[in-house]
Scaffold this motif. Sequence first.
Motif, short mmCIF file in Angstrom:
data_model
loop_
_atom_site.label_atom_id
_atom_site.label_comp_id
_atom_site.label_asym_id
_atom_site.label_seq_id
_atom_site.Cartn_x
_atom_site.Cartn_y
_atom_site.Cartn_z
N PHE A 1 0.83 -1.20 0.00
CA PHE A 1 0.00 0.00 0.00
C PHE A 1 0.86 1.25 0.00
O PHE A 1 1.87 1.34 0.70
CB PHE A 1 -0.93 0.03 1.22
N ASP A 2 0.42 2.22 -0.78
CA ASP A 2 1.08 3.53 -0.76
C ASP A 2 0.59 4.36 0.42
O ASP A 2 1.38 5.03 1.08
CB ASP A 2 0.81 4.28 -2.06
N ILE A 3 -0.71 4.31 0.66
CA ILE A 3 -1.32 5.18 1.66
C ILE A 3 -2.33 4.40 2.49
O ILE A 3 -3.16 3.66 1.95
CB ILE A 3 -2.01 6.38 1.00
N SER A 4 -2.27 4.60 3.79
CA SER A 4 -3.28 4.06 4.71
C SER A 4 -4.08 5.22 5.28
O SER A 4 -3.50 6.20 5.75
CB SER A 4 -2.61 3.29 5.86
N VAL A 5 -5.39 5.10 5.24
CA VAL A 5 -6.27 6.12 5.80
C VAL A 5 -6.97 5.53 7.02
O VAL A 5 -7.70 4.55 6.91
CB VAL A 5 -7.33 6.59 4.78
N VAL A 6 -6.73 6.12 8.18
CA VAL A 6 -7.35 5.67 9.42
C VAL A 6 -8.50 6.61 9.77
O VAL A 6 -8.34 7.83 9.77
CB VAL A 6 -6.32 5.65 10.57
N GLN B 1 -10.46 4.86 -5.21
CA GLN B 1 -10.59 4.06 -6.42
C GLN B 1 -10.17 4.84 -7.67
O GLN B 1 -9.70 4.24 -8.65
CB GLN B 1 -12.03 3.58 -6.57
N ALA B 2 -10.30 6.14 -7.64
CA ALA B 2 -9.94 6.97 -8.79
C ALA B 2 -8.45 7.28 -8.84
O ALA B 2 -7.94 7.75 -9.86
CB ALA B 2 -10.73 8.28 -8.76
N SER B 3 -7.74 6.98 -7.77
CA SER B 3 -6.32 7.32 -7.67
C SER B 3 -5.45 6.25 -8.32
O SER B 3 -5.81 5.07 -8.39
CB SER B 3 -5.93 7.48 -6.20
N LEU B 4 -4.27 6.66 -8.76
CA LEU B 4 -3.27 5.71 -9.27
C LEU B 4 -2.49 5.09 -8.12
O LEU B 4 -1.76 4.11 -8.33
CB LEU B 4 -2.31 6.43 -10.23
N LEU B 5 -2.63 5.63 -6.95
CA LEU B 5 -1.95 5.10 -5.78
C LEU B 5 -2.77 3.98 -5.15
O LEU B 5 -3.98 3.87 -5.38
CB LEU B 5 -1.71 6.21 -4.75
N ARG B 6 -2.13 3.17 -4.34
CA ARG B 6 -2.78 2.01 -3.71
C ARG B 6 -3.14 2.36 -2.26
O ARG B 6 -2.25 2.64 -1.45
CB ARG B 6 -1.85 0.80 -3.77
N TYR B 7 -4.39 2.29 -1.96
CA TYR B 7 -4.90 2.71 -0.66
C TYR B 7 -5.41 1.53 0.16
O TYR B 7 -5.95 0.56 -0.39
CB TYR B 7 -6.08 3.67 -0.82
N HIS C 1 -0.36 -0.27 7.08
CA HIS C 1 0.73 -0.86 6.30
C HIS C 1 1.26 0.07 5.21
O HIS C 1 2.22 -0.28 4.52
CB HIS C 1 0.26 -2.15 5.63
N GLY C 2 0.66 1.22 5.02
CA GLY C 2 1.05 2.10 3.92
C GLY C 2 2.39 2.78 4.16
O GLY C 2 2.83 2.96 5.29
N ASN C 3 3.02 3.20 3.07
CA ASN C 3 4.25 3.98 3.17
C ASN C 3 3.98 5.33 3.84
O ASN C 3 4.87 5.90 4.46
CB ASN C 3 4.85 4.20 1.79
N ILE C 4 2.75 5.80 3.68
CA ILE C 4 2.28 6.99 4.37
C ILE C 4 0.96 6.63 5.04
O ILE C 4 0.13 5.94 4.45
CB ILE C 4 2.08 8.17 3.39
N ALA C 5 0.78 7.07 6.27
CA ALA C 5 -0.48 6.81 6.98
C ALA C 5 -1.01 8.13 7.52
O ALA C 5 -0.24 9.02 7.91
CB ALA C 5 -0.27 5.82 8.11
N LEU C 6 -2.31 8.25 7.53
CA LEU C 6 -2.95 9.48 7.98
C LEU C 6 -4.24 9.14 8.68
O LEU C 6 -4.76 8.03 8.56
CB LEU C 6 -3.23 10.41 6.79
N PHE C 7 -4.75 10.11 9.43
CA PHE C 7 -6.10 9.94 9.98
C PHE C 7 -6.97 11.10 9.60
O PHE C 7 -6.50 12.24 9.42
CB PHE C 7 -6.07 9.71 11.51
N MET C 8 -8.26 10.80 9.44
CA MET C 8 -9.27 11.78 9.06
C MET C 8 -10.51 11.55 9.92
O MET C 8 -10.80 10.42 10.31
CB MET C 8 -9.65 11.64 7.58
N ASP C 9 -11.26 12.62 10.16
CA ASP C 9 -12.46 12.50 10.98
C ASP C 9 -13.59 11.87 10.18
O ASP C 9 -13.75 12.11 8.98
CB ASP C 9 -12.89 13.88 11.48
#
Length: 249
Positions: free
Chosen positions: A6-11, A33-39, A89-97
């Motif tokens: 995964f490129d990005i993990s969204v928590v 789903q519209a992104s070229l990155l793997r989420y 597991h992503g190379n970048i991880a973030l959290f959103m409300d």
Amino acid sequence: MPKNTFDISVVVPAKDEELRLPQFMQALIAYCQASLLRYEIIVVDDGSTDKTADVVLSFQKSFPDLTLLKLGRNHGKGYAVKQGLLASHGNIALFMDADGSTPPSEIEKNLKFLSENYDIVIGSRVLPSNASQVKALLYRKSMGWIFNSLVSTFLIKGIKDTQCGFKMFRREIIRPLWENIQIQGFGFDLEVLFLAQQMNYKIKEVAVNWTHVENSKINLVKDSWRMLVNIFQIRSRYKRNQLPLSPSL
């Protein structure tokens, strides 16, 4: 998909969000789903008593890389975010409300800063910007200004908005930073940013689009008081060789 690809993990921390979560999940999944990155998406159900878990599971068919992390009881937003990030597991991880106050479009708009030697990118509702719009109630703006003034005076320098629910982290710093976080409630952002500065991580604060959403989970009186107490707890903790904070706050 292997978990290490995964490129990005969204928590997304969620407590009794069966009504507000569906709209945000639809928008977030469509964006991924519209992104070229793997989420991957990790929703942490923080002891909900409604159908939050059922709502999350209903989206797994359309987005298989969606994980529900269900906590047995309510611990607090800080604890939920910590568990989600440590499980990511992503190379970048973030959290959103979960209320969708910050749109998913802010994710890739700000990825560039994490490739410019910044370790952390945090959203801000107070930085001036012609490209971002903040729709907040006046009394909340006033309370936020007062709180951030106290934070700047007593704890964290150089950051205008510590409490915006949009923060991104490079994979390498997640475990060293978050394994030390003790505050389980809404004041956890303060400890994260304070400790990040103490560990010399580079933080980039960016203006983000943000909209007030009704039915906030924050009790302005009770939680503001708790976060004020957290300011001085954090100062005391790190002066006493990092003795643990009370997990109840």
